[in-house]
Enzyme design. Structure first.
Site: not given
Ligand SMILES: [Zn+2]
Length: 1037
Positions: A140, A143, A252, A366
């Site tokens: 992403h 990110e 991410h 994340e």
């Molecule tokens: Zn992501």
């Protein structure tokens, strides 16, 4: 942004008093969450070992383990745009040429390189048995912490090579492929200081790359995932298939958690992983859905270990409770890890695709609460993550690894390495395999086509490097490998096949050979024990195996004999049908001794003392001719028996075998059926073909209401629709259906543009709404649809605005042999609550995301019947579906004609009947069919303005189920409208017909049911046949 946050903090600080809610804030848990942390998957799998720092090193443990090393000057820990990133990588390559290699996995949409830096002692080559590990950042685009972390990690590996023992060891023993940015285009659109926005998230085509991989359940795909794979993803898929990657993480941002497969599940719901999960608010909702199949992967325990490995070595990711508390949408996690779908479901993600299509195991991390932190935040983020990355990647060097060879010392490529719990791993071209495993003892089975499989046990010790285990496989049917007993397959359903005589023994031997060479493939759920010559010495082995069924193969005229006490016999077993099937397969034989009927055979079977097994004798003729066919027939019977046994004992929904075992012997029957249907259609004696958009419809019958759409939405039900059309068209059988064809119109949709390859238990059919919108576009008179699907043995009625859904559902069930006798669905004995044979649905049940868009669907007013007529595991043949359902279909369609047909009205008029609260609009041409039960009814027709236009009584009876009423309208408007609509029909017919193509050329129709591990068939390279590769994208329909 800051002042706003200040205000917001004031508001929520009442909830979390005294907590520092800045991005650096600690994680804090409620008492309830702490309780849940003691019941989650981590605790269930690892108990107190979750606190063991050998299993799960903490940040401090890792610091001590890694020891002193040269870290990156903190002034360089900041954001790096594409040029700066490229410069960083080039500098490493120039400064450390012996341990680095820079390559590009492909280009982004805007032409930026997808750089990969290899760090390893021999960077340009794959060393035998050295694990290939990878990290992907910045998928992403906004990110970015992962992108930076990958750059920093690359640098410390280089900087400390030959200086720090721990890091040198990693570089010597693994080959790291480090991709800092998978979405460099998106990055350039992002902005520092972005906490939660979507600016720059997607690629340059505005497609979310982590929703754009081929997906197992295409109907769960979100529009943000686009349709065809983007070039970034095509490049990455090629990349993932060009190296034997063992372990990976995809970095991410936006939260703080380690997330593991699956991200998507059968039902496509959010938060359905296990009974215990992350979000208290969703607890109650989830409790209701607990019986649904969880999105567990076979490697669940290993994934929990890998994820917690990452989380635990982070300064705080591992903590239970709320993180990113800056806003109301902060997340709560238990122990800092989550199953993907347990958080929220996601179709088309990279980790799921990779898990199913490669040897690699990947988790998604994340990395923090800011997607795009400012430069000054970067040093702290690196400090938090540095040991997590190392602790996680270290796991790539654990488990068991080795070489597979044959007796002549040739390496065996494509051997399958399977374990008790975990996906299969395939050996490389050089015969290498790597299998990561959680600590403990594991049985590992290695099998390859043409070779006898072999099993060994391996003990995995936490914290230890991979166990080396090479294995040599013997060839099938080698004299040296002739055995008194063979085990084939690794399924849960145990079946023994044995013989007491020579001819039977030869057939069992042949089955052993065929299942070894791969010429006969046994069902993946079955394990066979094959004993060609049953002796007393083998009795112990047999009873230890504890089979659920024993097939005694014997010489004698072709027939079966059951030896079992009746309670061991599967409920569905039908001796007459089995004998019929057997004769069909093996043919009649000459009279010979019927050894199975001799009393000594019965005594020997008794003597096996298998009290719980279903004992079935099968005699296969009086000679050893056609051994291969005989062996294959025995194997097929074993599969069928498994189906029948499962049906009796299973506690999940995805089961029911064919009611007609004979179908299993003629899998080509389906092709014949569809061929016949196509030929019939081509003569176009009774159907009108209509193309509308990407959809093709076949109209049949009276050309007047009621109009019923019959839509096959799965590959498995297509043949049934064709066979039904064929039968209804066939001059020989047509007359049986005159009650239907003279009084109503059938609209067949035997294939949909994006056929479902997978079996589902449907909790909703909302995703098909757009498809039915299209159908109404093509045939506006439609008011009812029958959806042909599988995934159960039950009927569901939807909407029921015209008040006949339930009665048609009941008619359908009452005429279906497998459904009529049971209250719960035939495939789901364990879950009576959720699995009634008949239940109502609404279009909005479990509404899909699309419905939140507020878009009106023409199909909202459509009533529907969802008939689920086969369970998921019944995948051998579906040629029997029509014969099984023909009576139900016919009765349901006759029931459809019970009522009154209004004709001669105008657009905008409405009809109501005595008992009905809702009045129904007339459809195209001022016509509509109003279904009515037997009896006398008062019908009222109102003008578009709401005034009474006509009022009359109709009598409906079994003798006269269909009534017709012309309601004359003497209006000039009427004439205009009629002319206009005739013109429209003519135009449409003309234009639509331009797109009619030969039915024979239908997409994929003769290509069989090819599916790539059940995933969408998206090749890495564009094929010539565009249609073949289309993704089921509802937005496109
Ligand atoms: Zn992501």
């Amino acid at each position: 942004m800051r002042p706003l946050f200040g205000l917001f903090l004031l508001v929520i600080s009442t909830t979390w008093a005294q907590q520092d809610l800045s991005w650096k804030a600690d994680i804090f848990a409620s008492e309830r969450e702490n309780e849940m942390a003691e019941q989650d998957a981590l605790t269930r799998y690892f108990g107190n070992d979750k606190k063991n720092t050998t299993f799960f090193p903490t940040w401090d443990t890792m610091k001590a383990k890694v020891g002193d090393f040269i870290n990156i000057n903190s002034t360089r820990l900041k954001n790096h745009n594409y040029n700066e990133m490229t410069a960083w990588l080039r500098a490493l390559r120039l400064n450390y040429p012996n341990i680095t290699h820079l390559y590009s996995a492909g280009k982004s949409t805007e032409g930026r390189e997808l750089w990969v830096l290899i760090v390893s002692d021999k960077p340009k080559e794959h060393e035998l048995l050295e694990a290939e590990l990878k990290i992907v950042g910045n998928m992403h685009g906004n990110e970015v912490v992962g992108r930076e972390a990958v750059l920093y990690l690359a640098e410390i590996l280089c900087l400390n090579y030959g200086r720090n023992k721990y890091l040198t060891d990693l570089v010597d023993n693994a080959r790291f492929h480090l991709m800092p940015s998978m979405n460099p285009d998106g990055y350039e659109k992002g902005f520092a200081g972005d906490r939660i926005s979507a600016m720059g998230r997607a690629n340059a085509n505005d497609v979310d790359l982590n929703r754009n991989f081929p997906t197992k359940y295409p109907e769960h795909r979100e529009s943000s995932g686009g349709s065809d794979p983007e070039i970034e993803n095509i490049a990455v898929m090629k990349w993932l298939q060009s190296y034997p990657f063992v372990l990976s993480t995809n970095l991410h941002g936006g939260s703080l958690v380690a997330n593991y497969p699956y991200d998507d599940s059968v039902t496509g719901q959010d938060g359905i992983y296990t009974a215990v999960s992350f979000d208290l608010k969703k607890r109650i909702a989830r409790d209701r859905t607990r019986t649904r199949k969880p999105p567990l992967s076979a490697d669940d325990k290993l994934f929990v270990e890998l994820s917690y490995r990452y989380a635990r070595a982070h300064t705080k990711m591992w903590k239970t409770g709320r993180r990113c508390g800056l806003s109301a949408d902060g997340d709560n996690f238990i122990n800092g890890i989550t199953n993907g779908a347990g958080w929220y479901h996601l179709a088309g993600g990279m980790q799921d695709w990779q898990y199913e299509n490669t040897n690699c195991l990947e988790i998604t991390v994340e990395m923090g609460c800011f997607k795009f932190p400012t430069d000054d935040m970067m040093p702290k983020l690196w400090e938090e993550h540095q040991y997590s990355l190392l602790s996680f990647m270290e796991m790539g060097l654990t488990g068991v690894t080795g070489l597979v060879t044959d007796r002549n010392n040739n390496t065996v490529a494509n051997a399958t390495i399977s374990v008790d719990t975990g996906k299969d791993i395939i050996s490389t071209e050089s015969g290498e395999y790597w299998r990561l495993l959680p600590p403990g003892d594991h049985q590992v089975t290695v099998s390859a086509r043409g070779l006898e499989s072999d099993t060994f046990t391996v003990t995995v010790v936490p914290g230890a490097r991979a166990v080396r285990h090479d294995i040599t496989l013997l060839a099938c049917g080698d004299n040296e490998t002739k055995s008194e007993l063979y085990i084939r397959g690794r399924g849960k359903n145990l079946i023994a096949v044995l013989s007491f005589d020579e001819i039977g023994g030869e057939a069992v031997d042949e089955l052993a050979r065929l299942t070894c060479t791969g010429d006969f493939v046994i069902d993946k759920d079955v394990s066979l024990m094959l004993i060609p010559n049953m002796t007393n010495e083998l009795k112990g082995r047999l009873s230890d195996f504890d089979p659920a069924a024993v097939l005694i193969i014997s010489e004698g005229i072709v027939e079966t004999v059951t030896f079992s006490v009746s309670e061991n016999e599967p409920r569905l077993f039908d001796k007459a049908k089995m004998d019929e099937s057997l004769l069909k397969a093996l043919g009649n034989s000459i009279e010979c001794d019927r050894k199975l009927l001799e009393s000594k055979t019965a005594l020997r079977v008794d003597d096996l003392q298998l009290k719980k097994a279903f004992e079935l004798g099968i005699s296969i003729g009086c000679d050893a001719k056609d051994l291969q066919k005989k062996a294959a027939t025995i194997g097929t019977i074993a599969d069928m028996i498994k189906n029948e046994l499962i049906k009796d004992s299973v506690s999940e929904f995805s089961v029911v075998p064919s009611a007609h075992p004979g179908d299993h012997f003629t899998p080509d029957q389906m092709i014949l059926v569809t061929n016949a249907a196509v030929a019939e259609l081509q003569r176009k004696e009774c159907v009108q073909e209509l193309t509308h958009g990407a959809n093709k419809f076949y109209l049949m019958g009276a050309g007047k209401p009621p109009y019923t759409l019959i839509a096959a939405v799965e590959k498995r039900t297509e043949a049934m629709a064709y066979e039904m059309m064929s039968t209804y068209c066939n001059p020989d059988t047509k007359s049986q259906f005159s009650d239907i064809l003279d009084k109503s119109t059938l609209v067949f949709m035997p294939e949909i543009p994006h056929t479902q390859l997978n079996c589902h238990d449907y909790d909703t059919i909302s995703p098909f709404k757009l498809l039915f919108d299209e159908a109404i576009g093509a045939v506006p008179e439609l008011d009812f649809v029958i959806v042909l699907a599988t995934g159960g043995m039950k009927v569901r009625y939807i909407n029921d605005t015209i008040g006949i859904g339930k009665s048609i559902a009941e008619t359908y069930r009452a005429n279906h042999d497998l459904m009529k006798s049971t209250e719960s669905e035939g495939c789901a004995k364990g879950f009576p609550n959720e699995k009634e044979a008949i239940r109502a649905f609404s279009w909005n049940d479990n509404a899909s995301r699309m419905d939140k868009s507020g878009v009106d669907h023409p199909a909202d007013n459509l009533d529907a019947l969802l008939v689920q007529i086969g369970c998921c595991y019944e995948n051998m043949a579906s040629g029997h579906l029509y014969s099984e359902n023909q009576r139900s279909m016919k009765s349901a369609l006759i029931e459809r004609t019970r009522g009154v047909r209004i004709i001669g009205g105008i657009d905008g008029m409405t009809v109501s009947v005595d008992h009905m609260h809702k009045s129904l609009p007339l459809l195209r041409g001022g016509r509509r069919f109003i279904p009515l039960p037997n009896g006398e009814h008062l019908v009222k027709v109102r003008t578009p303005g709401g005034q009474m236009h006509a009022q009359f009584a109709v009598v409906i009876s079994d003798k006269h189920p269909t009534s017709e009423k012309f309601i004359g309208v003497q209006s000039s408007n009427m004439v205009i409208i009629t002319i206009a609509s005739i013109l429209m029909i003519v135009c449409c017919t003309f234009m639509c017909r331009q797109r009619v193509t030969s039915v024979l050329n239908r997409r994929g129709f003769f290509n069989g049911i090819g599916s790539n591990h059940g995933f969408e068939r998206i090749p890495l390279y564009k094929s010539d046949d565009e249609d073949e590769d289309e993704v089921f994208d509802l937005q496109k329909l």
